[in-house]
Structure formats: C-alpha cells, structure tokens
Design a protein around this motif. Sequence first.
Motif, PDB file in Angstrom:
ATOM      1  N   GLY A 118      34.654  26.747 -29.528  1.00 29.14           N
ATOM      2  CA  GLY A 118      34.364  27.540 -30.341  1.00 29.14           C
ATOM      3  C   GLY A 118      32.749  28.456 -30.476  1.00 29.14           C
ATOM      4  N   THR A 119      31.767  27.420 -29.920  1.00 31.53           N
ATOM      5  CA  THR A 119      30.300  28.342 -29.903  1.00 31.53           C
ATOM      6  C   THR A 119      30.143  29.746 -29.625  1.00 31.53           C
ATOM      7  OG1 THR A 119      29.186  26.149 -30.363  1.00 31.53           O
ATOM      8  CG2 THR A 119      27.766  28.235 -30.628  1.00 31.53           C
ATOM      9  N   PRO A 120      30.344  29.679 -27.888  1.00 25.40           N
ATOM     10  CA  PRO A 120      30.604  31.267 -26.826  1.00 25.40           C
ATOM     11  C   PRO A 120      31.386  31.834 -28.149  1.00 25.40           C
ATOM     12  CG  PRO A 120      31.045  29.411 -25.460  1.00 25.40           C
ATOM     13  CD  PRO A 120      31.174  29.133 -27.505  1.00 25.40           C
ATOM     14  N   LEU A 144      31.768  25.346 -16.843  1.00 26.49           N
ATOM     15  CA  LEU A 144      31.262  23.993 -17.126  1.00 26.49           C
ATOM     16  C   LEU A 144      32.383  22.939 -16.539  1.00 26.49           C
ATOM     17  CD1 LEU A 144      28.647  24.454 -19.816  1.00 26.49           C
ATOM     18  CD2 LEU A 144      28.067  23.661 -18.059  1.00 26.49           C
ATOM     19  N   ASP A 145      33.451  22.442 -17.060  1.00 32.51           N
ATOM     20  CA  ASP A 145      34.288  22.242 -17.647  1.00 32.51           C
ATOM     21  C   ASP A 145      35.928  22.770 -17.764  1.00 32.51           C
ATOM     22  OD1 ASP A 145      33.697  22.834 -19.848  1.00 32.51           O
ATOM     23  OD2 ASP A 145      32.809  20.917 -20.571  1.00 32.51           O
ATOM     24  N   GLU A 146      36.884  21.459 -17.477  1.00 31.28           N
ATOM     25  CA  GLU A 146      37.955  21.973 -17.175  1.00 31.28           C
ATOM     26  C   GLU A 146      39.189  19.909 -17.846  1.00 31.28           C
ATOM     27  OE1 GLU A 146      40.763  23.002 -18.362  1.00 31.28           O
ATOM     28  OE2 GLU A 146      41.500  24.902 -17.131  1.00 31.28           O
ATOM     29  N   GLY A 167      25.959  14.920 -29.251  1.00 30.89           N
ATOM     30  CA  GLY A 167      24.574  15.664 -27.907  1.00 30.89           C
ATOM     31  C   GLY A 167      25.420  15.894 -26.074  1.00 30.89           C
ATOM     32  N   HIS A 168      26.916  15.160 -26.414  1.00 30.96           N
ATOM     33  CA  HIS A 168      27.677  15.900 -24.980  1.00 30.96           C
ATOM     34  C   HIS A 168      27.008  17.275 -24.316  1.00 30.96           C
ATOM     35  CE1 HIS A 168      31.531  17.226 -26.043  1.00 30.96           C
ATOM     36  NE2 HIS A 168      30.557  18.225 -26.139  1.00 30.96           N
ATOM     37  N   ILE A 169      26.888  18.149 -23.331  1.00 37.99           N
ATOM     38  CA  ILE A 169      26.412  19.527 -22.907  1.00 37.99           C
ATOM     39  C   ILE A 169      27.687  19.191 -21.733  1.00 37.99           C
ATOM     40  CG2 ILE A 169      24.610  19.977 -23.716  1.00 37.99           C
ATOM     41  CD1 ILE A 169      22.965  18.934 -20.955  1.00 37.99           C
ATOM     42  N   SER A 180      27.128  21.626 -39.134  1.00 40.84           N
ATOM     43  CA  SER A 180      27.536  20.151 -38.224  1.00 40.84           C
ATOM     44  C   SER A 180      26.933  20.324 -36.629  1.00 40.84           C
ATOM     45  CB  SER A 180      29.086  19.955 -37.732  1.00 40.84           C
ATOM     46  OG  SER A 180      29.402  21.898 -36.947  1.00 40.84           O
ATOM     47  N   LYS A 181      26.264  20.561 -36.667  1.00 43.25           N
ATOM     48  CA  LYS A 181      25.183  21.385 -36.047  1.00 43.25           C
ATOM     49  C   LYS A 181      23.620  19.863 -35.564  1.00 43.25           C
ATOM     50  CE  LYS A 181      28.568  21.757 -32.244  1.00 43.25           C
ATOM     51  NZ  LYS A 181      29.130  22.499 -31.644  1.00 43.25           N
ATOM     52  N   ALA A 182      23.299  20.041 -37.230  1.00 39.42           N
ATOM     53  CA  ALA A 182      22.591  20.041 -37.022  1.00 39.42           C
ATOM     54  C   ALA A 182      21.096  18.594 -36.701  1.00 39.42           C
ATOM     55  CB  ALA A 182      21.706  19.839 -38.909  1.00 39.42           C
TER      56      ALA A 182
END
Length: 244
Positions: free
Chosen positions: A38-40, A66-68, A137-139, A201-203
């Motif tokens: 959602g973020t980008p 990054l991923d799939e 904390g995942h990237i 929710s990301k704080a």
Amino acid sequence: MKIIKVSNSTEMAKTAGEMIAEKVRANPEIVLGLATGGTPIGTYQYLIEDHKENGTSYSKASSVNLDEYIGLPKTDPNSYYFFMKTNLFDHLDISPERTFIPDGTADDLEAECTNYEKRIAELGGVDLQLLGIGRNGHIAFNEPGTSFDSRTQIVSLAEETITDNARFFSSPEEVPTKAISMGIATILESKEIILLANGKSKAEALHSLIKGEVTEDFPASALQRHGNVTIIADEDALSLINDI
Ligand code: F6R
C-alpha cells in the motif's frame, strides 16, 4: 539516516516522487529497486503524473522488484507482477524487457533466486532502492531472524505479514505462505535507499528502526549500517520519535 517528516501520506508520495523523478532525469539509465504494498502507490501515481506532465522518461531505465509471492501467476491480480504492471509500468515508457520481478511460478525456484542475484549484478547493482517496512520490521519479505548476509532466497511469510496482507485477498487463507525475496545483503548493496512509512500502524517499527539496536530480530535495523538512507514518513508514523 536522513529523516524527512511530512504531514500526511499525500505529502510523503509527493516528496518521494519528486526525489525519484529528479534522480531519473539526472541519470536516465538508472536502476530502480521497487517495492509493492500500500505504501508506495501514491508515489507511483506521482511518477505517472510527472511522466505525463513533465516528460520524465524511463526509456533507458531498468527496475528490479524486491519480492514476489510463490505460486501466483502473472495474471493473478494479487501477484506483484500484476501490481507493478497496473500501478506503474503500463503508464510509463519503461521497456517491459528491463523490468525484473522474481518469477514465483518458476519450475526451479532456487535457480530463479540465483539468477535474480546475477541479473542485479549484471545491471551493475541498484542505484536507488525504494522500501516500505512491515509492522514486524521486515524489509522486502525478510522476516525477523533473517541473516544480514542473506541474498535473494525463498522465504516463509510471518503470521503477522499474512494477517496484514490479507486485506488484499478475499480471505487470509488465500495469502501465499512463501515468497521469493531479495536478501538483506542485496538490499544493503543499493547505492541509495528511500524508505517510506505512513500511519500509526508503522510508528513502533519506525521507532525501532531509528532508535533501536541493530539486530537480525528486526531486519530493517540493518539499514543503520547503510550510509545513504532517507526515511520519508508522516507525522503518524514518526509519532513515537520525539526529537525530530
Ligand atoms: C513489498 C515489500 C514489503 C512491504 C511491507 C509494507 O514489496 O517488500 O516489505 O513494503 O510489507 O507493506 P505496506 O506498504 O502494504 O504497508
């Protein structure tokens, strides 16, 4: 780490979009590392508008995602291939042959991971990596406990990630439990990183990223070891940080 505090998600998208578009104009052959989720989405909308209005061209640029998810075909609206095509690539002049996303339906998934790393190396590495952050904390899909030495690999999604991403699916049972994800070491090799975060929710995650210890239990903390990270986050996401 440089931290840019903005008032809301619209400002976040504009600030990130402006930065990215400027870098594309300065280096037309740029290799962009891209994220989904959602973020980008607002940032991608900004890039599309900018492309239409100001003519910023991606005709010589490349991108690596990054991923799939494993098991979702490209035609599945929840695949990250579909996400990138509909939310960004179809609206820019980027050549589809230069947009790379791991293939989660490959017969040999291990080979797919190895080849993805090779592909990134052949491109000369990522110039600018865009990241979101999971509440845990995942990237990318590097969940807590992932080695900082990790390379593109098959990963299992954490329960929290499955719960969070269920909002895009009809039910939590439909969320794939495995994915191919770029590794932490791969991400850290990017020349520059922009991490986006918005909302309360990301704080906690942002607090741990900025103030917490560097530990594999909190994958995003690896970014503290990178010399060129900019966090663009809104007031809600930065609400637990008092000194900025
Ligand atoms: C997506 C990705 C993930 C997301 C993270 C946040 O490609 O790698 O790490 O950035 O899960 O997702 P959203 O933006 O949906 O909150």
